[in-house]
Design an enzyme around this catalytic site. Structure first.
Site, PDB file in Angstrom:
ATOM      1  N   ASP A   1      80.411  42.491   7.476  1.00 37.84           N
ATOM      2  CA  ASP A   1      79.634  42.220   8.694  1.00 37.84           C
ATOM      3  C   ASP A   1      78.159  42.072   8.332  1.00 37.84           C
ATOM      4  O   ASP A   1      77.319  42.881   8.739  1.00 37.84           O
ATOM      5  CB  ASP A   1      79.839  43.349   9.701  1.00 37.84           C
ATOM      6  CG  ASP A   1      79.167  43.064  11.035  1.00 37.84           C
ATOM      7  OD1 ASP A   1      78.943  41.882  11.351  1.00 37.84           O
ATOM      8  OD2 ASP A   1      78.857  44.021  11.770  1.00 37.84           O
TER       9      ASP A   1
ATOM     10  N   CYS B   1      77.334  36.310  12.244  1.00 42.91           N
ATOM     11  CA  CYS B   1      76.555  36.261  13.484  1.00 42.91           C
ATOM     12  C   CYS B   1      75.516  35.153  13.431  1.00 42.91           C
ATOM     13  O   CYS B   1      74.572  35.139  14.233  1.00 42.91           O
ATOM     14  CB  CYS B   1      75.901  37.619  13.760  1.00 42.91           C
ATOM     15  SG  CYS B   1      74.755  38.163  12.481  1.00 42.91           S
TER      16      CYS B   1
END
Length: 425
Positions: free
Chosen positions: A329, A369
């Site tokens: 992430d 993201c």
């Protein structure tokens, strides 16, 4: 965009002649009529000063006109950003007072939606309340952490006292809160040429403002400090992805770019051992505090490691380390379209090394993201990494942000978060 003093006069209807306006290209006008929300600097052909003024003020509400002088709508004007116009109405001629009235109504609508999508309860009392363009409130973001609300005003038009006052009052009218604080985004402040945001809270229920709290997501507790951390302080968009990862997790787990332990602590509900890795010591100190908050409900032994993600993955892969579950992430690698090529190389290297370390039948949860990386590009990257690693990868779930971060079909940038939950053979 032409300089102010070089503008030519343009014949427009009387309804548009009394206020500031921007003339855009035909292509941009067509895109707006198809539902887009942004006009870039290269697409603005003229700006028209308000009658009796030297020019359009930074952050003004302007009428948007096509090349024929026909109104397309009203927008927030930025003198600095590459996104020069952010649409706020399909109706031309909206003035500042009308814009402020719209804000109050749209905040109320956003809160109505959150009551439906993410109602506060014992299991979850944190969510995104306002999500900029997704709630027709460009340049405004608000996140709730239990009884604290963190605001971000991200444009020249919204980082102003009148907008702060309207938004703060609209939130107070609906929510029982201890504090509302504005937190600046350092990068956006530079891009938009914004001044300093207020140092004092925009609202405090008590004489001494409460700036720390504990919030709950998926039944786990997390410490929150309004004066520290990235963005608004935590990554609420991953809430349901945390839960999905935990459902697939088992055995020995590695959480790369753990930040404050969001994925790691969820994995610790199912795994035997979890290692959370991050380059920020400050973030890991918060993660450790979060571990203490949840010590009684976690089955795994959890440890934290301060390290660069790429260096550690190279070292572990070369040493033959193996894991049953790996979560990737990382922060956004592509801050702009120009950075896309390098970003894709970074994603591929990270995923390639992780795939080589996962035991057969293990789980990979990989995220991006970066708004400039599309889902198709991210999936193609994973395909290339799987081929190079000579591993067969089954994509079990294709996920995005939690529903309190809604995406707009006509604005691809709102579908910024990608999360693939995979089985690795």
């Amino acid at each position: 965009m032409a300089k102010q003093e070089e503008l030519r006069p343009l014949r427009v209807g009387a309804a548009h002649a009394q206020g500031p306006a921007a003339v855009i290209t035909r292509r941009a006008a067509e895109r707006l009529r198809d539902g887009s929300a942004w006009v870039y600097r290269s697409e603005v052909e003229q700006v028209l000063p308000a009658v009796g003024a030297a020019g359009i003020e930074p952050g003004a509400v302007v009428t948007v006109l096509d090349g024929r002088g026909i109104g397309v709508g009203s927008a927030l004007f930025s003198s600095a950003s590459q996104i020069t116009l952010r649409m706020v109405s399909e109706l031309p001629g909206l003035d500042r007072a009308g814009y402020l009235e719209e804000i109050a109504g749209r905040v109320a609508a956003a809160l109505d939606l959150r009551e439906e999508l993410a109602p506060a309860n014992a299991e979850n009392n944190a969510c995104r309340l306002i999500f900029s363009e997704a709630d027709r409130l460009p340049g405004i973001v608000a996140d709730r952490y239990n009884d604290l609300v963190i605001l971000q005003m991200l444009t020249q038009a919204t980082a102003q006292a009148d907008v702060r006052e309207v938004v703060t009052q609209a939130l107070r009218d609906r929510l029982s809160l201890s504090t509302i604080v504005e937190r600046p985004d350092a990068r956006i402040r530079v891009v938009e040429e914004l001044g300093e945001s207020p140092e004092e809270p925009l609202y405090a229920a008590d004489a001494e403002a409460k700036l720390r709290t504990v919030f709950t997501i998926n039944g786990l507790q997390f410490a929150y400090d309004a004066t520290s951390g990235q963005k608004t302080g935590a990554f609420l968009d991953q809430r349901l992805n945390y839960h999905a990862a935990a459902q697939r997790a088992r055995g020995k787990a590695l959480d790369i770019c753990t930040y404050q332990g969001g994925f790691a602590l969820h994995l610790a509900q199912r795994c035997e051992r979890v290692t959370g890795v991050d380059a920020s010591r400050a973030a890991l100190e918060v993660a450790d505090a979060n571990l203490e908050l949840n010590a009684g409900s976690l089955s795994a032994k959890v440890d934290w490691m301060e390290a660069d993600a790429f260096d550690l993955l190279r070292e572990y892969e070369a040493a033959g380390r193996r894991y049953d579950t790996i979560v990737l992430d990382p922060p956004a690698f592509a801050k702009s379209k120009r950075a896309l090529e390098g970003a894709m190389r970074g994603y591929k290297e990270m995923n390639l090394r992780a795939l080589k370390m996962i035991e057969p039948g293990g789980t990979l949860v990989t995220c991006s993201c970066s708004q400039h990386v599309s889902l198709a590009e991210f999936q193609a990257m994973l395909s290339g990494a799987a081929a190079d690693a000579k591993r067969r990868v089954q994509v079990l779930e294709v996920r995005g942000a939690a529903p309190d971060h809604p995406a707009i079909a006509t604005l691809a940038e709102t579908s910024y978060l990608k999360c693939l939950v995979c089985r690795v053979e």
